[in-house]
Scaffold this motif. Structure first.
Motif, mmCIF file in Angstrom:
data_model
loop_
_atom_site.group_PDB
_atom_site.id
_atom_site.type_symbol
_atom_site.label_atom_id
_atom_site.label_comp_id
_atom_site.label_asym_id
_atom_site.label_seq_id
_atom_site.Cartn_x
_atom_site.Cartn_y
_atom_site.Cartn_z
ATOM 1 N N UNK A 70 37.976 38.668 50.767
ATOM 2 C CA UNK A 70 37.224 39.720 49.974
ATOM 3 C C UNK A 70 37.938 40.292 48.508
ATOM 4 N N UNK A 71 36.987 40.902 47.870
ATOM 5 C CA UNK A 71 37.371 41.453 46.677
ATOM 6 C C UNK A 71 37.663 43.216 46.829
ATOM 7 N N UNK A 72 38.947 43.468 46.764
ATOM 8 C CA UNK A 72 39.299 44.969 46.970
ATOM 9 C C UNK A 72 38.906 45.725 45.690
ATOM 10 N N UNK A 73 38.816 45.141 44.620
ATOM 11 C CA UNK A 73 38.380 45.779 43.291
ATOM 12 C C UNK A 73 36.866 46.014 43.178
ATOM 13 N N UNK A 74 36.455 46.883 43.793
ATOM 14 C CA UNK A 74 34.985 47.395 43.691
ATOM 15 C C UNK A 74 34.501 48.566 43.159
ATOM 16 N N UNK A 75 33.626 48.814 42.785
ATOM 17 C CA UNK A 75 32.951 50.043 42.348
ATOM 18 C C UNK A 75 31.877 50.641 43.245
ATOM 19 N N UNK A 76 32.252 51.898 43.132
ATOM 20 C CA UNK A 76 31.205 52.725 44.194
ATOM 21 C C UNK A 76 30.600 53.770 43.527
ATOM 22 N N UNK A 89 27.411 51.819 34.667
ATOM 23 C CA UNK A 89 28.682 51.541 35.275
ATOM 24 C C UNK A 89 28.614 50.029 35.484
ATOM 25 N N UNK A 90 27.715 49.370 35.856
ATOM 26 C CA UNK A 90 27.632 47.747 36.242
ATOM 27 C C UNK A 90 28.069 47.047 34.810
ATOM 28 N N UNK A 98 27.277 47.273 43.208
ATOM 29 C CA UNK A 98 28.140 48.514 43.414
ATOM 30 C C UNK A 98 27.939 48.903 44.756
ATOM 31 N N UNK A 99 29.137 49.293 45.495
ATOM 32 C CA UNK A 99 29.032 49.865 46.707
ATOM 33 C C UNK A 99 28.337 51.255 46.998
ATOM 34 N N UNK A 106 32.122 56.243 53.289
ATOM 35 C CA UNK A 106 31.597 55.366 54.154
ATOM 36 C C UNK A 106 30.263 54.584 53.797
ATOM 37 N N UNK A 107 29.997 53.562 54.309
ATOM 38 C CA UNK A 107 29.061 52.551 53.409
ATOM 39 C C UNK A 107 27.432 53.258 53.831
#
Length: 135
Positions: A70-76, A89-90, A98-99, A106-107
Protein backbone atom coordinates in the motif's frame (compact mmCIF):
# COMPACT_ATOMS: atom_id res chain seq x y z
CA UNK A 1 -20.72 21.79 -2.92
CA UNK A 2 -18.94 19.56 -0.46
CA UNK A 3 -16.90 16.37 -0.61
CA UNK A 4 -19.87 14.49 0.86
CA UNK A 5 -21.95 15.38 -2.22
CA UNK A 6 -19.67 13.46 -4.61
CA UNK A 7 -17.42 11.09 -2.66
CA UNK A 8 -17.59 7.36 -3.27
CA UNK A 9 -18.60 5.12 -0.40
CA UNK A 10 -16.18 2.25 -0.70
CA UNK A 11 -15.30 -0.91 1.07
CA UNK A 12 -11.99 -1.16 2.89
CA UNK A 13 -9.25 -3.70 3.43
CA UNK A 14 -7.33 -4.27 6.63
CA UNK A 15 -3.65 -3.65 7.00
CA UNK A 16 -2.82 -7.27 7.84
CA UNK A 17 -4.95 -8.94 5.15
CA UNK A 18 -3.37 -10.80 2.26
CA UNK A 19 -3.09 -8.94 -1.01
CA UNK A 20 -5.15 -11.50 -2.92
CA UNK A 21 -8.23 -10.37 -0.99
CA UNK A 22 -7.68 -6.79 -2.13
CA UNK A 23 -7.01 -7.86 -5.72
CA UNK A 24 -10.25 -9.83 -5.80
CA UNK A 25 -12.26 -6.95 -4.30
CA UNK A 26 -10.84 -4.50 -6.82
CA UNK A 27 -11.64 -6.86 -9.66
CA UNK A 28 -15.13 -7.80 -8.49
CA UNK A 29 -16.18 -4.24 -7.66
CA UNK A 30 -14.26 -2.55 -10.52
CA UNK A 31 -12.35 -0.31 -8.09
CA UNK A 32 -9.18 1.63 -8.81
CA UNK A 33 -8.50 2.42 -5.13
CA UNK A 34 -9.11 0.82 -1.74
CA UNK A 35 -8.59 2.52 1.62
CA UNK A 36 -6.49 0.49 4.04
CA UNK A 37 -7.53 0.59 7.70
CA UNK A 38 -6.02 -0.62 10.94
CA UNK A 39 -7.83 -2.37 13.81
CA UNK A 40 -9.43 0.87 15.00
CA UNK A 41 -10.82 1.65 11.51
CA UNK A 42 -8.30 4.48 11.05
CA UNK A 43 -7.14 5.00 7.48
CA UNK A 44 -3.43 4.19 7.29
CA UNK A 45 -2.95 3.97 3.54
CA UNK A 46 -4.46 3.60 0.11
CA UNK A 47 -4.03 0.69 -2.24
CA UNK A 48 -4.32 1.46 -5.94
CA UNK A 49 -4.89 -0.89 -8.83
CA UNK A 50 -1.38 0.07 -10.01
CA UNK A 51 0.11 -1.02 -6.66
CA UNK A 52 -1.84 -4.26 -6.90
CA UNK A 53 -0.56 -4.98 -10.41
CA UNK A 54 3.03 -4.22 -9.45
CA UNK A 55 2.75 -6.46 -6.40
CA UNK A 56 1.28 -9.28 -8.47
CA UNK A 57 4.37 -9.13 -10.69
CA UNK A 58 6.79 -8.86 -7.78
CA UNK A 59 5.24 -11.50 -5.52
CA UNK A 60 4.24 -14.04 -8.17
CA UNK A 61 4.67 -17.18 -6.12
CA UNK A 62 3.84 -15.87 -2.65
CA UNK A 63 1.20 -13.73 -1.05
CA UNK A 64 2.06 -10.29 0.25
CA UNK A 65 0.37 -8.49 3.08
CA UNK A 66 -1.41 -5.30 2.10
CA UNK A 67 0.92 -3.37 4.43
CA UNK A 68 3.80 -4.33 2.11
CA UNK A 69 2.26 -2.89 -1.05
CA UNK A 70 0.00 0.00 0.00
CA UNK A 71 0.92 3.65 -0.26
CA UNK A 72 1.32 5.20 3.19
CA UNK A 73 1.68 8.66 1.69
CA UNK A 74 -1.92 9.61 1.16
CA UNK A 75 -3.91 12.78 1.58
CA UNK A 76 -7.14 12.98 3.50
CA UNK A 77 -10.05 15.39 3.80
CA UNK A 78 -13.28 15.34 5.78
CA UNK A 79 -16.70 15.04 4.18
CA UNK A 80 -17.52 18.68 5.02
CA UNK A 81 -14.51 19.98 3.06
CA UNK A 82 -15.59 22.25 0.19
CA UNK A 83 -15.26 20.32 -3.07
CA UNK A 84 -13.19 23.11 -4.68
CA UNK A 85 -10.66 22.94 -1.84
CA UNK A 86 -10.40 19.14 -2.17
CA UNK A 87 -9.96 19.42 -5.94
CA UNK A 88 -7.22 21.99 -5.45
CA UNK A 89 -5.48 19.67 -2.98
CA UNK A 90 -5.56 16.87 -5.54
CA UNK A 91 -3.92 19.14 -8.13
CA UNK A 92 -1.26 20.42 -5.73
CA UNK A 93 -0.48 16.93 -4.43
CA UNK A 94 -0.54 15.32 -7.90
CA UNK A 95 -2.96 12.63 -6.80
CA UNK A 96 -6.09 10.99 -8.19
CA UNK A 97 -7.55 10.05 -4.82
CA UNK A 98 -8.18 11.54 -1.39
CA UNK A 99 -9.20 9.47 1.60
CA UNK A 100 -12.31 10.89 3.24
CA UNK A 101 -12.19 10.49 7.00
CA UNK A 102 -14.03 11.67 10.07
CA UNK A 103 -12.31 13.97 12.55
CA UNK A 104 -10.65 10.94 14.19
CA UNK A 105 -9.14 9.65 10.93
CA UNK A 106 -11.66 6.82 10.49
CA UNK A 107 -12.80 5.83 7.01
CA UNK A 108 -15.85 7.54 5.50
CA UNK A 109 -15.15 7.18 1.77
CA UNK A 110 -12.89 8.20 -1.11
CA UNK A 111 -12.88 11.18 -3.43
CA UNK A 112 -11.40 10.27 -6.81
CA UNK A 113 -10.75 12.19 -10.00
CA UNK A 114 -13.77 10.35 -11.46
CA UNK A 115 -15.92 11.82 -8.68
CA UNK A 116 -14.64 15.28 -9.62
CA UNK A 117 -15.49 14.62 -13.29
CA UNK A 118 -19.02 13.71 -12.20
CA UNK A 119 -19.26 16.97 -10.20
CA UNK A 120 -18.08 18.93 -13.23
CA UNK A 121 -20.65 17.29 -15.51
CA UNK A 122 -23.44 17.99 -13.00
CA UNK A 123 -22.38 21.63 -12.67
CA UNK A 124 -22.12 22.15 -16.42
CA UNK A 125 -25.50 20.47 -16.95
CA UNK A 126 -27.09 22.77 -14.35
CA UNK A 127 -25.49 25.86 -15.92
CA UNK A 128 -26.66 24.78 -19.36
CA UNK A 129 -30.22 24.29 -18.11
CA UNK A 130 -30.16 27.71 -16.44
CA UNK A 131 -29.01 29.43 -19.63
CA UNK A 132 -31.75 27.70 -21.69
CA UNK A 133 -34.42 28.87 -19.24
CA UNK A 134 -33.06 32.44 -19.29
CA UNK A 135 -33.13 32.63 -23.09
Amino acid sequence: MYVSDFMSKTTTVKLDQESDIAFQLMEDMDLDFLPVIDGSETVVGVLSRLHAERAANRFRSMLAEISEIMDCRFCAVTSDTPLAKAAEQMVVDHTNVLAVTDDDGRHVGLLTSNDLHRALVDTLRDKSAESHHAA
